[in-house]
Motif scaffolding. Sequence first.
Motif, PDB file in Angstrom:
ATOM      1  N   LYS A  91      34.215  42.178  36.689  1.00 41.29           N
ATOM      2  CA  LYS A  91      35.164  41.085  36.795  1.00 41.29           C
ATOM      3  C   LYS A  91      35.974  41.191  38.086  1.00 41.29           C
ATOM      4  O   LYS A  91      36.053  42.251  38.703  1.00 41.29           O
ATOM      5  CB  LYS A  91      36.123  41.078  35.606  1.00 41.29           C
ATOM      6  CG  LYS A  91      35.457  40.785  34.272  1.00 41.29           C
ATOM      7  CD  LYS A  91      36.497  40.767  33.148  1.00 41.29           C
ATOM      8  CE  LYS A  91      35.866  40.411  31.819  1.00 41.29           C
ATOM      9  NZ  LYS A  91      36.875  40.399  30.721  1.00 41.29           N
ATOM     10  N   LEU A  92      36.589  40.073  38.479  1.00 38.32           N
ATOM     11  CA  LEU A  92      37.520  40.079  39.587  1.00 38.32           C
ATOM     12  C   LEU A  92      38.806  40.788  39.158  1.00 38.32           C
ATOM     13  O   LEU A  92      39.149  40.818  37.971  1.00 38.32           O
ATOM     14  CB  LEU A  92      37.853  38.655  40.029  1.00 38.32           C
ATOM     15  CG  LEU A  92      36.668  37.770  40.447  1.00 38.32           C
ATOM     16  CD1 LEU A  92      37.173  36.389  40.854  1.00 38.32           C
ATOM     17  CD2 LEU A  92      35.872  38.398  41.564  1.00 38.32           C
ATOM     18  N   LYS A 112      46.142  36.615  44.182  1.00 39.48           N
ATOM     19  CA  LYS A 112      44.726  36.264  44.265  1.00 39.48           C
ATOM     20  C   LYS A 112      43.872  37.174  43.389  1.00 39.48           C
ATOM     21  O   LYS A 112      44.312  38.232  42.939  1.00 39.48           O
ATOM     22  CB  LYS A 112      44.250  36.324  45.713  1.00 39.48           C
ATOM     23  CG  LYS A 112      44.389  37.682  46.378  1.00 39.48           C
ATOM     24  CD  LYS A 112      44.008  37.598  47.861  1.00 39.48           C
ATOM     25  CE  LYS A 112      44.180  38.935  48.559  1.00 39.48           C
ATOM     26  NZ  LYS A 112      43.863  38.832  50.013  1.00 39.48           N
ATOM     27  N   MET A 113      42.635  36.720  43.171  1.00 37.15           N
ATOM     28  CA  MET A 113      41.655  37.497  42.434  1.00 37.15           C
ATOM     29  C   MET A 113      40.638  38.042  43.436  1.00 37.15           C
ATOM     30  O   MET A 113      40.071  37.281  44.233  1.00 37.15           O
ATOM     31  CB  MET A 113      40.964  36.636  41.381  1.00 37.15           C
ATOM     32  CG  MET A 113      41.915  35.982  40.378  1.00 37.15           C
ATOM     33  SD  MET A 113      42.885  37.182  39.408  1.00 37.15           S
ATOM     34  CE  MET A 113      41.596  37.876  38.376  1.00 37.15           C
ATOM     35  N   VAL A 114      40.424  39.365  43.379  1.00 35.64           N
ATOM     36  CA  VAL A 114      39.620  40.044  44.399  1.00 35.64           C
ATOM     37  C   VAL A 114      38.289  40.509  43.803  1.00 35.64           C
ATOM     38  O   VAL A 114      38.246  41.087  42.712  1.00 35.64           O
ATOM     39  CB  VAL A 114      40.374  41.261  44.962  1.00 35.64           C
ATOM     40  CG1 VAL A 114      39.530  41.992  46.005  1.00 35.64           C
ATOM     41  CG2 VAL A 114      41.703  40.825  45.570  1.00 35.64           C
ATOM     42  N   ASP A 115      37.204  40.255  44.535  1.00 33.14           N
ATOM     43  CA  ASP A 115      35.889  40.778  44.183  1.00 33.14           C
ATOM     44  C   ASP A 115      35.767  42.182  44.786  1.00 33.14           C
ATOM     45  O   ASP A 115      35.776  42.347  46.008  1.00 33.14           O
ATOM     46  CB  ASP A 115      34.800  39.854  44.748  1.00 33.14           C
ATOM     47  CG  ASP A 115      33.392  40.306  44.346  1.00 33.14           C
ATOM     48  OD1 ASP A 115      33.258  41.354  43.682  1.00 33.14           O
ATOM     49  OD2 ASP A 115      32.434  39.602  44.717  1.00 33.14           O
ATOM     50  N   LEU A 116      35.677  43.189  43.939  1.00 33.99           N
ATOM     51  CA  LEU A 116      35.650  44.574  44.405  1.00 33.99           C
ATOM     52  C   LEU A 116      34.248  45.056  44.777  1.00 33.99           C
ATOM     53  O   LEU A 116      34.110  46.157  45.323  1.00 33.99           O
ATOM     54  CB  LEU A 116      36.224  45.505  43.326  1.00 33.99           C
ATOM     55  CG  LEU A 116      37.691  45.284  42.941  1.00 33.99           C
ATOM     56  CD1 LEU A 116      38.078  46.268  41.843  1.00 33.99           C
ATOM     57  CD2 LEU A 116      38.607  45.446  44.145  1.00 33.99           C
ATOM     58  N   ARG A 117      33.236  44.256  44.510  1.00 34.04           N
ATOM     59  CA  ARG A 117      31.868  44.728  44.762  1.00 34.04           C
ATOM     60  C   ARG A 117      31.601  45.079  46.221  1.00 34.04           C
ATOM     61  O   ARG A 117      30.952  46.103  46.491  1.00 34.04           O
ATOM     62  CB  ARG A 117      30.859  43.694  44.257  1.00 34.04           C
ATOM     63  CG  ARG A 117      30.777  43.616  42.735  1.00 34.04           C
ATOM     64  CD  ARG A 117      29.866  42.502  42.276  1.00 34.04           C
ATOM     65  NE  ARG A 117      30.374  41.198  42.706  1.00 34.04           N
ATOM     66  CZ  ARG A 117      29.753  40.047  42.476  1.00 34.04           C
ATOM     67  NH1 ARG A 117      28.601  40.038  41.820  1.00 34.04           N
ATOM     68  NH2 ARG A 117      30.274  38.902  42.880  1.00 34.04           N
ATOM     69  N   ARG A 177      42.980  41.102  39.689  1.00 31.86           N
ATOM     70  CA  ARG A 177      44.155  40.457  40.259  1.00 31.86           C
ATOM     71  C   ARG A 177      44.836  41.382  41.257  1.00 31.86           C
ATOM     72  O   ARG A 177      45.052  42.566  41.010  1.00 31.86           O
ATOM     73  CB  ARG A 177      45.159  40.066  39.171  1.00 31.86           C
ATOM     74  CG  ARG A 177      46.484  39.520  39.756  1.00 31.86           C
ATOM     75  CD  ARG A 177      47.313  38.801  38.763  1.00 31.86           C
ATOM     76  NE  ARG A 177      46.663  37.590  38.297  1.00 31.86           N
ATOM     77  CZ  ARG A 177      46.607  36.444  38.993  1.00 31.86           C
ATOM     78  NH1 ARG A 177      47.158  36.369  40.205  1.00 31.86           N
ATOM     79  NH2 ARG A 177      45.999  35.394  38.500  1.00 31.86           N
ATOM     80  N   TYR A 178      45.178  40.807  42.408  1.00 29.46           N
ATOM     81  CA  TYR A 178      45.950  41.531  43.420  1.00 29.46           C
ATOM     82  C   TYR A 178      47.017  40.569  43.918  1.00 29.46           C
ATOM     83  O   TYR A 178      46.749  39.691  44.737  1.00 29.46           O
ATOM     84  CB  TYR A 178      45.045  41.999  44.564  1.00 29.46           C
ATOM     85  CG  TYR A 178      45.743  42.918  45.548  1.00 29.46           C
ATOM     86  CD1 TYR A 178      45.954  44.250  45.243  1.00 29.46           C
ATOM     87  CD2 TYR A 178      46.209  42.433  46.767  1.00 29.46           C
ATOM     88  CE1 TYR A 178      46.594  45.092  46.130  1.00 29.46           C
ATOM     89  CE2 TYR A 178      46.860  43.261  47.665  1.00 29.46           C
ATOM     90  CZ  TYR A 178      47.048  44.589  47.343  1.00 29.46           C
ATOM     91  OH  TYR A 178      47.702  45.421  48.222  1.00 29.46           O
ATOM     92  N   ALA A 191      37.785  46.805  36.283  1.00 26.85           N
ATOM     93  CA  ALA A 191      37.162  45.636  36.915  1.00 26.85           C
ATOM     94  C   ALA A 191      35.708  45.920  37.295  1.00 26.85           C
ATOM     95  O   ALA A 191      34.825  45.084  37.089  1.00 26.85           O
ATOM     96  CB  ALA A 191      37.963  45.221  38.146  1.00 26.85           C
TER      97      ALA A 191
END
Length: 332
Positions: free
Chosen positions: A242-243, A249-254, A245-246, A237
């Motif tokens: 990219k986001l 939901k879809m998580v922004d890891l930045r 999946r967790y 990711a």
Amino acid sequence: MSTNTIAVDVGYGNTKFAFPLGADVAASMFPSLAPTRSASSLASHGGGYFQARDVVHVTVDGAEYEVGPDVSITSAYGNNGRTLSEDFVTTPEYAALLFGALHYSQARDVGQLILGLPVHTLQKYAGALQERFTGAHDFGAGDVTIKRVVALPQPLGSLVTFMRQSGKELDPDDNCLIVDVGYFTTDWVVARGYMMDDTRSGGVPGGSSRIYKQVATLLSADEGGEPTGDIERIDKALRQGKLMRYYEKMVDLRPYFEVAKAQCQMAVKEMQTRVGRTEDIAAIVLTGGGSALYSGAIRAAFPRSHIVAMDSPCFANVRGFFDIGSARQARG
């Protein structure tokens, strides 16, 4: 197929290899994951509708592993065949990955096999690699004979690639610092031309996986302590922007990465201590799959130095290894 030289860099993150393809040199890679072989292939019972995974089954010490581009990056309870330890090169998983690279290179009779090792483990394990892989092997996917094994410090490959691409722009008396950020280790070499300065070169455990693990820890804390050990998907990711999946939901890891990148400091500080002052260094060259993650910390540590990010950093080492092997072969 008889091949004079094949170069393989079995890294902690990915296995890269370079081999002759007609008049050209081809380079490819697959994840350094070697899970035990699946008991069955469901695709083979799909009436030709489902696509089979691109993996090869390799036998090492009586156990069967699967390796290749389509090896699964996830598995039950995180046992996906990834090995993160300094004795990695002595494990069956390392052998399985190496044999997989030889399979995809279509090599059967190899004149010389050029391998890479982290700088700080080279002296300890170079002899063991030569002894283990020189000779004839049957790994379940065709016999292979290797006449000679040569182990090199990993950043040396990037040094050769950099000198081929940009060496004409340097004064012969200029020093370069090659920084190779891998999945589990960070290595560096100070060199003038092709002459390395052993006193300023080195390596330490601490690569991109350290950041991924910290991202997993931070995400887990935000999710009420729910275990998050899937660093392979975190890696993918972040690399692809990219986001992830967790669950639902879809998580922004930045935002997690911005906190986790402090994990770079230990390796960068050790490099600063070993390299010393850098007024004599014409360029700091960043290479390796984790170089983009560490670039900010390296720029901050060496603010007055000219810093260059190599093109295709994942393949810089193995392409350089192949050039070294070809030159050795030409000299006889």
